[in-house]
Write a protein that holds these residues in place. Structure first.
Motif, short mmCIF file in Angstrom:
data_model
loop_
_atom_site.label_atom_id
_atom_site.label_comp_id
_atom_site.label_asym_id
_atom_site.label_seq_id
_atom_site.Cartn_x
_atom_site.Cartn_y
_atom_site.Cartn_z
N SER A 70 -42.19 37.48 46.49
CA SER A 70 -43.20 37.06 45.51
C SER A 70 -42.58 36.80 44.15
CB SER A 70 -44.27 38.14 45.37
OG SER A 70 -45.02 38.26 46.55
N PRO A 73 -46.56 33.93 39.31
CA PRO A 73 -47.00 32.59 38.86
C PRO A 73 -47.91 32.62 37.65
CG PRO A 73 -48.19 33.26 40.83
CD PRO A 73 -47.11 34.28 40.62
N SER A 127 -49.48 34.96 47.71
CA SER A 127 -48.96 33.70 48.23
C SER A 127 -47.93 33.91 49.33
CB SER A 127 -48.35 32.88 47.09
OG SER A 127 -49.32 32.58 46.13
N GLU A 131 -48.18 32.89 53.18
CA GLU A 131 -47.18 31.97 53.72
C GLU A 131 -46.52 32.55 54.98
OE1 GLU A 131 -44.78 28.50 53.90
OE2 GLU A 131 -46.67 28.99 52.89
N GLU A 160 -52.30 37.41 41.45
CA GLU A 160 -51.95 36.01 41.67
C GLU A 160 -53.17 35.10 41.57
OE1 GLU A 160 -49.38 35.16 44.95
OE2 GLU A 160 -48.26 37.04 44.72
N LEU A 163 -54.59 31.57 43.40
CA LEU A 163 -53.53 31.29 44.37
C LEU A 163 -53.59 32.28 45.53
CD1 LEU A 163 -50.52 30.45 42.03
CD2 LEU A 163 -51.85 28.86 43.44
N SER A 164 -54.04 33.50 45.23
CA SER A 164 -54.25 34.48 46.29
C SER A 164 -55.48 34.13 47.10
CB SER A 164 -54.39 35.88 45.69
OG SER A 164 -54.73 36.81 46.68
N GLN A 167 -55.21 31.62 49.92
CA GLN A 167 -54.48 32.03 51.14
C GLN A 167 -55.46 32.32 52.28
OE1 GLN A 167 -51.15 31.63 51.02
NE2 GLN A 167 -51.65 31.03 48.90
N LYS A 170 -55.79 29.01 53.94
CA LYS A 170 -54.55 28.60 54.61
C LYS A 170 -54.34 29.37 55.91
CE LYS A 170 -50.38 29.53 52.78
NZ LYS A 170 -49.26 29.36 51.82
#
Length: 597
Positions: A70, A73, A127, A131, A160, A163-164, A167, A170
């Motif tokens: 990590s 960001p 993130s 990922e 985060e 952006l967290s 996820q 995603k």
């Protein structure tokens, strides 16, 4: 729940006393090996490394994507800068992030693993966690391997920001891609599993298992208390979710490896089916049939083997799955993964329960049929044949059925069975009553045990409607044509499965042998047919039922039978009137002469 978690951490620091029952654990073998109290079964939290050691075969695990780490960001800082929190977590856990991913073997079956560790910032999904989990799903799709995820998380990683949050999208998309690629996905929920992890990929599992006592829910107890102003009661437990249809099984950690290994075996079993012919595909006119009402009594006999009685005999490795993922679990319908003649199958059936009130004599609720559909979808994804065992007087018509959409559930089940791209075999083992029965009988092969019945309505119900007198049920039973012989003539079923002399209840073991042989034979008939042809021929099969020519053939057959009987009686009467010996003289052959002519 919060008190329980504090107690857990205090006990882990000493490592000697169970926080639930107070038993000394220093010499407890179960605690030493599994971190489970051998006295009360209390499950302690464990690290990702411990989890992997307990799940995979020794020496088989190979980690991948370990280098991903990590960053910061948002340049986030609260009591500590985010970067410092990350460094502390690495020092305390020996991990680089809150998830460990890799490939290993579980009871000899190669799988992709993604295991979260609550010690690393509460197992939160930032993130890098998102990922790595996404890459694990992609590796499973690429290698055509099953994937097992083990969740232990407090939710999204606030440091985060959005952006967290993304996820969740995603990882869920990656899980859906695995579904669409027919990759088996087993999701294991442990203490605690909350927030973004629970509301994303962890809930996409084909099969969802949970550890006993685990805290599971979208919002953690502290968040619920602060935002809703109340303490959550039982709603955040593994057991509550099981009762309400969101978890397939609650599995003790000591059995988890074996349970996962068995599931992997069943979804991958592709043994050769070697059939033994037992199905009767035509009606024998030699045997004297029982009266329809007598067969009704045999079909309803209290000791007649039920779905579970037969499953335990024909598929001892059966793994029952629970819940409709919407409202609850209905014990009146049993569904799960089994193995028949080396072939992995999905088995679904009504369960009368031998008097168990929770089974309601096989009369199912909407959630029962929705559970059945969930298993049918699983069968389609994993390309497993579907076997249904039908034994119900009809759907449950009491409280909750209409409110939760019984007609909708039946309609959807009928529609889904009609287009399943896998072989389907339906076997009526007792009473096949009305819509509750046919909802599980839209199959490539529909079979009946010889003493079973299959009817649009019960004889008692028909008599009450037609004559306002239920006592005339025996009479109406004959007219309804509900026996296996009647329905084979009408082409409603494809074959009759014999029973032990006097009925299946006389010898349940031998009855199960005959059922097994019939299923194997039917599956062998369907084994090499393409999915497209299966669906097309299944539609044609049901499309022609009830067309005029079917009835004409049955009427002609009845007329021929009655005419043959009449001729036989007439000839018998003539023979009785002839003088002794005259019949033989008259039938003796003689030379033809002009005088004779």
């Amino acid at each position: 729940m919060a008190d329980r978690f504090r107690g857990l951490e205090e006990s882990r620091s000493s490592g000697t006393v169970c926080p639930k029952c107070g038993v000394e654990l220093t010499l407890d073998e179960s605690y030493q090996r599994y971190r489970v109290c051998g006295h009360c079964g209390y499950h302690f939290t464990i690290s990702a490394d411990e989890r992997i050691r307990l799940l995979v075969d020794p020496g088989s695990f190979e980690e991948f994507n370990r280098h991903l780490v990590s960053v910061d960001p948002l340049l986030f800082s609260d009591r500590l800068p985010y970067r410092k929190r990350i460094l502390q977590a690495r020092e305390e856990t020996g991990l680089r992030e809150a998830v460990v991913t890799g490939i290993g073997r579980v009871r000899g079956h190669e799988v992709v693993l993604a295991v979260l560790d609550f010690r690393f910032l509460g197992g939160s999904m930032g993130s890098v966690v998102g990922e790595k989990i996404t890459l694990a799903f992609e590796r499973a799709v690429e290698r055509r391997l099953p994937i097992v995820t083990v969740s232990a998380s407090g939710g999204a990683r606030m440091q985060e920001g959005v952006l967290s949050l993304v996820q969740m999208a995603k990882t869920t998309a990656a899980a859906k891609r695995a579904h669409d690629s027919n990759v088996p996905f087993i999701s294991v929920l442990t203490h605690p599993t909350t927030g973004g992890i629970y509301a994303s990929f962890a809930n996409q599992g084909d099969i969802i298992l949970a550890e006993p006592g685990a805290l599971i829910g979208f919002a953690g107890p502290r968040v619920v208390k602060e935002t809703a102003g109340r303490e959550p009661l039982r709603s955040h437990s593994a057991e509550f979710l099981f009762e309400h249809g969101f978890v397939d099984q609650v599995v003790d950690r000591r059995r988890l490896r074996d349970t996962i290994g068995l599931i992997l075996r069943l979804v991958k079993a592709e043994g050769e089916v070697v059939p033994r012919s037992v199905i009767r595909r035509s009606v024998s006119e030699d045997a004297v049939p029982l009266r329809a009402w007598d067969l009704v009594q045999l079909a309803r006999h209290p000791e007649r083997p039920t779905t579970l009685d037969l499953i335990r005999r024909i598929s001892p490795q059966f793994v029952e799955l629970h819940g409709d993922r919407l409202y609850g679990d209905d014990p009146a319908i049993v569904a799960g993964l089994g193995e028949i003649a080396g072939q992995g199958v999905v088995i679904i059936g009504h369960e009368r329960g031998h008097g168990d009130p929770s089974r309601r004599n096989g009369q199912a609720l909407p959630e029962g049929y929705r559970k059945a559909m969930r298993l049918m979808e699983l069968a389609a994804r994993l390309r497993l044949p579907v076997v249904t065992l039908i034994d119900t007087p009809g759907v449950y018509l009491g409280e909750g059925a209409e409110e939760r959409g019984i007609a909708s559930a039946l309609s959807q089940c009928l529609a889904m069975m009609s287009v399943l791209p896998v072989p389907t075999v339906a076997l009526i083992i007792g009473e096949g009553g009305s819509g509750g029965a046919i909802a599980l009988a839209v199959a490539d092969r529909v079979l009946m045990l010889e003493n079973a019945i299959y009817s649009v309505i019960s004889p008692e119900g028909a008599a009450a409607i037609l004559y306002r007198d239920a006592s005339r049920a025996p009479e109406v039973a004959e007219s309804l044509k509900i026996t296996a012989r009647d329905l084979l003539r009408l082409e409603v079923i494809d074959g009759i499965v014999p029973e032990p002399e006097g009925g299946a209840h006389r010898d349940p073991d031998y009855a199960a042998v005959l059922v097994l042989d019939a299923i194997v034979e039917a599956l062998a008939d369907l084994r090499d047919i393409s999915p497209e042809r299966l669906v097309k021929e299944r539609y044609r099969k049901f499309r022609r039922l009830g067309q005029t020519n079917t009835y004409i053939r049955e009427l002609v057959a009845q007329e021929v039978t009655e005419l043959s009987s009449l001729i036989g009686r007439t000839l018998g009467s003539l023979r009785e009137r002839l003088p002794f010996g005259r019949e033989e003289d008259e039938t003796e052959e003689r030379p033809v002469t002009v005088t004779d002519r």
